[in-house]
Motif scaffolding. Structure first.
Motif, PDB file in Angstrom:
ATOM      1  N   GLU A 177      -2.770   3.015  -7.119  1.00 52.99           N
ATOM      2  CA  GLU A 177      -4.078   2.364  -7.125  1.00 52.99           C
ATOM      3  C   GLU A 177      -4.056   1.279  -6.061  1.00 52.99           C
ATOM      4  O   GLU A 177      -3.096   0.505  -5.979  1.00 52.99           O
ATOM      5  N   LEU A 178      -5.076   1.219  -5.229  1.00 46.78           N
ATOM      6  CA  LEU A 178      -5.181   0.165  -4.226  1.00 46.78           C
ATOM      7  C   LEU A 178      -5.430  -1.158  -4.947  1.00 46.78           C
ATOM      8  O   LEU A 178      -6.333  -1.251  -5.791  1.00 46.78           O
ATOM      9  N   ALA A 179      -4.625  -2.171  -4.648  1.00 46.62           N
ATOM     10  CA  ALA A 179      -4.792  -3.479  -5.288  1.00 46.62           C
ATOM     11  C   ALA A 179      -6.112  -4.112  -4.847  1.00 46.62           C
ATOM     12  O   ALA A 179      -6.559  -3.911  -3.715  1.00 46.62           O
ATOM     13  N   ALA A 180      -6.724  -4.875  -5.741  1.00 43.10           N
ATOM     14  CA  ALA A 180      -8.000  -5.517  -5.442  1.00 43.10           C
ATOM     15  C   ALA A 180      -7.850  -6.569  -4.346  1.00 43.10           C
ATOM     16  O   ALA A 180      -8.774  -6.799  -3.574  1.00 43.10           O
ATOM     17  N   VAL A 181      -6.694  -7.197  -4.275  1.00 42.66           N
ATOM     18  CA  VAL A 181      -6.447  -8.243  -3.276  1.00 42.66           C
ATOM     19  C   VAL A 181      -5.577  -7.656  -2.167  1.00 42.66           C
ATOM     20  O   VAL A 181      -4.523  -7.082  -2.438  1.00 42.66           O
ATOM     21  N   GLN A 182      -6.035  -7.782  -0.935  1.00 45.24           N
ATOM     22  CA  GLN A 182      -5.305  -7.322   0.244  1.00 45.24           C
ATOM     23  C   GLN A 182      -5.132  -8.523   1.179  1.00 45.24           C
ATOM     24  O   GLN A 182      -6.029  -8.857   1.937  1.00 45.24           O
ATOM     25  N   PRO A 183      -3.975  -9.215   1.094  1.00 43.45           N
ATOM     26  CA  PRO A 183      -3.815 -10.490   1.794  1.00 43.45           C
ATOM     27  C   PRO A 183      -3.570 -10.415   3.296  1.00 43.45           C
ATOM     28  O   PRO A 183      -3.708 -11.430   3.972  1.00 43.45           O
ATOM     29  N   GLN A 184      -3.225  -9.250   3.839  1.00 39.89           N
ATOM     30  CA  GLN A 184      -2.916  -9.147   5.264  1.00 39.89           C
ATOM     31  C   GLN A 184      -3.559  -7.893   5.844  1.00 39.89           C
ATOM     32  O   GLN A 184      -3.550  -6.834   5.204  1.00 39.89           O
ATOM     33  N   PRO A 185      -4.074  -7.973   7.077  1.00 40.88           N
ATOM     34  CA  PRO A 185      -4.739  -6.797   7.659  1.00 40.88           C
ATOM     35  C   PRO A 185      -3.778  -5.654   8.012  1.00 40.88           C
ATOM     36  O   PRO A 185      -4.204  -4.506   8.063  1.00 40.88           O
ATOM     37  N   ASP A 186      -2.495  -5.951   8.223  1.00 38.14           N
ATOM     38  CA  ASP A 186      -1.540  -4.915   8.612  1.00 38.14           C
ATOM     39  C   ASP A 186      -0.639  -4.478   7.460  1.00 38.14           C
ATOM     40  O   ASP A 186       0.417  -3.887   7.670  1.00 38.14           O
ATOM     41  N   VAL A 187      -1.066  -4.768   6.227  1.00 37.68           N
ATOM     42  CA  VAL A 187      -0.326  -4.398   5.017  1.00 37.68           C
ATOM     43  C   VAL A 187      -1.339  -3.887   3.990  1.00 37.68           C
ATOM     44  O   VAL A 187      -2.446  -4.401   3.910  1.00 37.68           O
ATOM     45  N   ARG A 188      -0.952  -2.871   3.235  1.00 35.54           N
ATOM     46  CA  ARG A 188      -1.762  -2.430   2.101  1.00 35.54           C
ATOM     47  C   ARG A 188      -0.910  -2.581   0.851  1.00 35.54           C
ATOM     48  O   ARG A 188       0.204  -2.057   0.782  1.00 35.54           O
TER      49      ARG A 188
END
Length: 129
Positions: free
Chosen positions: A104-115
């Protein structure tokens, strides 16, 4: 000293091993059932890098008092005390594959080059370029 493995606690070790085997394309080397007196979900599993790949083995063991971690951390909730970092060539393609595999994709994505994604038991893991 040499690091050889990472062990993940789980409420469903055999099912989580199946998820990581699919996600990474790694073979499951060991898949043990529950021992006498343990719940049916108990057991232990180990994944090893596919032929030609390097990396530590991933052990997944049953935790009787497992609580799904919360990420990012929320005071009073079970913390995710560690996570796996997985290098990828294409971030969007890899994230799509991880979701198809059961993450599941986490709701918070803190960095543009990380998922940041969550495995079926709630452990976060990061895909990065």
């Amino acid at each position: 000293m040499q690091l050889t493995s990472v062990t993940i606690g789980s409420s469903q070790p055999r099912e989580l091993a199946q998820f990581y085997a699919k996600l990474l394309g790694w073979p499951i080397a060991v898949l043990e059932p529950a021992r006498a007196g343990e719940p049916a979900a108990a057991g232990w599993a180990q994944l090893r890098p596919a032929d030609g790949e390097t990396g530590p083995t991933i052990n997944i063991e049953y935790e009787r008092a497992f609580q799904r971690p919360v990420w990012p951390a929320v005071e009073g909730a079970q913390l995710a005390s560690q996570h796996l970092d997985i290098w990828v060539d294409d971030l969007d393609e890899a994230a799509d594959w991880a979701v198809q595999a059961g993450a599941e994709l986490a709701a918070v994505q803190p960095q543009p080059d990380v998922r940041v994604l969550l495995d079926p038991d709630g452990h976060p893991f990061c895909l990065f370029l």
